[in-house]
Design a protein around this motif. Structure first.
Motif, PDB file in Angstrom:
ATOM      1  N   SER A  33       0.815  -1.222   0.000  1.00  0.00           N
ATOM      2  CA  SER A  33       0.000   0.000   0.000  1.00  0.00           C
ATOM      3  C   SER A  33       0.846   1.268   0.000  1.00  0.00           C
ATOM      4  O   SER A  33       0.301   2.369  -0.125  1.00  0.00           O
ATOM      5  CB  SER A  33      -0.938   0.004   1.203  1.00  0.00           C
ATOM      6  OG  SER A  33      -0.190  -0.011   2.406  1.00  0.00           O
ATOM      7  N   SER A  80      -3.649   4.505  -2.466  1.00  0.00           N
ATOM      8  CA  SER A  80      -4.917   4.115  -1.847  1.00  0.00           C
ATOM      9  C   SER A  80      -5.898   3.510  -2.844  1.00  0.00           C
ATOM     10  O   SER A  80      -6.892   2.905  -2.447  1.00  0.00           O
ATOM     11  CB  SER A  80      -5.561   5.319  -1.173  1.00  0.00           C
ATOM     12  OG  SER A  80      -5.962   6.269  -2.152  1.00  0.00           O
ATOM     13  N   ARG A 107      -6.850  -1.922  -7.664  1.00  0.00           N
ATOM     14  CA  ARG A 107      -5.953  -2.615  -6.739  1.00  0.00           C
ATOM     15  C   ARG A 107      -6.730  -3.069  -5.515  1.00  0.00           C
ATOM     16  O   ARG A 107      -7.732  -2.457  -5.126  1.00  0.00           O
ATOM     17  CB  ARG A 107      -4.787  -1.730  -6.328  1.00  0.00           C
ATOM     18  CG  ARG A 107      -5.147  -0.515  -5.499  1.00  0.00           C
ATOM     19  CD  ARG A 107      -3.943   0.413  -5.339  1.00  0.00           C
ATOM     20  NE  ARG A 107      -2.854  -0.199  -4.591  1.00  0.00           N
ATOM     21  CZ  ARG A 107      -1.593   0.263  -4.604  1.00  0.00           C
ATOM     22  NH1 ARG A 107      -1.280   1.328  -5.340  1.00  0.00           N
ATOM     23  NH2 ARG A 107      -0.666  -0.344  -3.895  1.00  0.00           N
ATOM     24  N   ASN A 127      -5.463  -3.733  -1.801  1.00  0.00           N
ATOM     25  CA  ASN A 127      -4.308  -3.690  -0.911  1.00  0.00           C
ATOM     26  C   ASN A 127      -4.323  -4.837   0.109  1.00  0.00           C
ATOM     27  O   ASN A 127      -3.265  -5.239   0.593  1.00  0.00           O
ATOM     28  CB  ASN A 127      -4.239  -2.346  -0.209  1.00  0.00           C
ATOM     29  CG  ASN A 127      -3.752  -1.240  -1.144  1.00  0.00           C
ATOM     30  OD1 ASN A 127      -3.218  -1.503  -2.234  1.00  0.00           O
ATOM     31  ND2 ASN A 127      -3.952   0.005  -0.738  1.00  0.00           N
ATOM     32  N   ASN A 171      -2.658  -7.523  -1.822  1.00  0.00           N
ATOM     33  CA  ASN A 171      -1.375  -7.165  -2.449  1.00  0.00           C
ATOM     34  C   ASN A 171      -1.416  -7.394  -3.967  1.00  0.00           C
ATOM     35  O   ASN A 171      -0.458  -7.926  -4.553  1.00  0.00           O
ATOM     36  CB  ASN A 171      -0.225  -7.976  -1.842  1.00  0.00           C
ATOM     37  CG  ASN A 171       0.208  -7.455  -0.483  1.00  0.00           C
ATOM     38  OD1 ASN A 171      -0.464  -6.609   0.105  1.00  0.00           O
ATOM     39  ND2 ASN A 171       1.318  -7.959   0.019  1.00  0.00           N
TER      40      ASN A 171
END
Length: 124
Positions: free
Chosen positions: A30, A54, A72, A74, A77
């Motif tokens: 992140s 973010s 994404r 986070n 990952n």
């Protein structure tokens, strides 16, 4: 140190879709802006899309705007590239990359870590 592994490439007909994934190692995913780049045969590697740390902001190359979506997760990952309405000119090796720079870097230099690439081939 961040290790990146792309997956999801393949052969698809024009107009089709593919979803690329890039899994990152380490606990600091992140803290990196993430980008996708591509390199077609005989051409230099070029920017495709980027997403901030973010996931709240994204930026795209004009050639893919409206067709590709970067996102994404986070917690996992992982960064994704959803590619719709694919064209033969999208054929390339696609690379994900990680940058500690805040924002939406589009140049290659800010990216410290790169994956090995995944081949995307779009047939006409």
């Amino acid at each position: 140190q961040v290790q990146l592994v792309e997956s999801g490439g393949g052969l698809v007909q024009a107009g089709g879709s593919l979803r690329l994934s890039c899994a990152a190692s380490g606990r600091t995913f992140s803290r990196y802006s993430m980008g996708w780049f591509r390199q077609a045969p005989g051409k230099e590697r070029e920017f495709v899309a980027t997403i901030n740390m973010s996931g709240s902001n994204t930026y795209y190359a004009d050639s893919v705007k409206g067709r590709f979506t970067i996102s994404r997760d986070n917690a996992k990952n992982t960064v994704y590239l959803q590619m719709n309405s694919l064209k033969p000119e999208d054929t390339a090796v696609y690379y994900c990359a990680a940058s500690p720079r805040i924002g939406l870097p589009t140049a290659q230099a800010p990216y410290n870590y790169w994956g090995q690439g995944t081949q995307v081939t779009v047939s006409s």
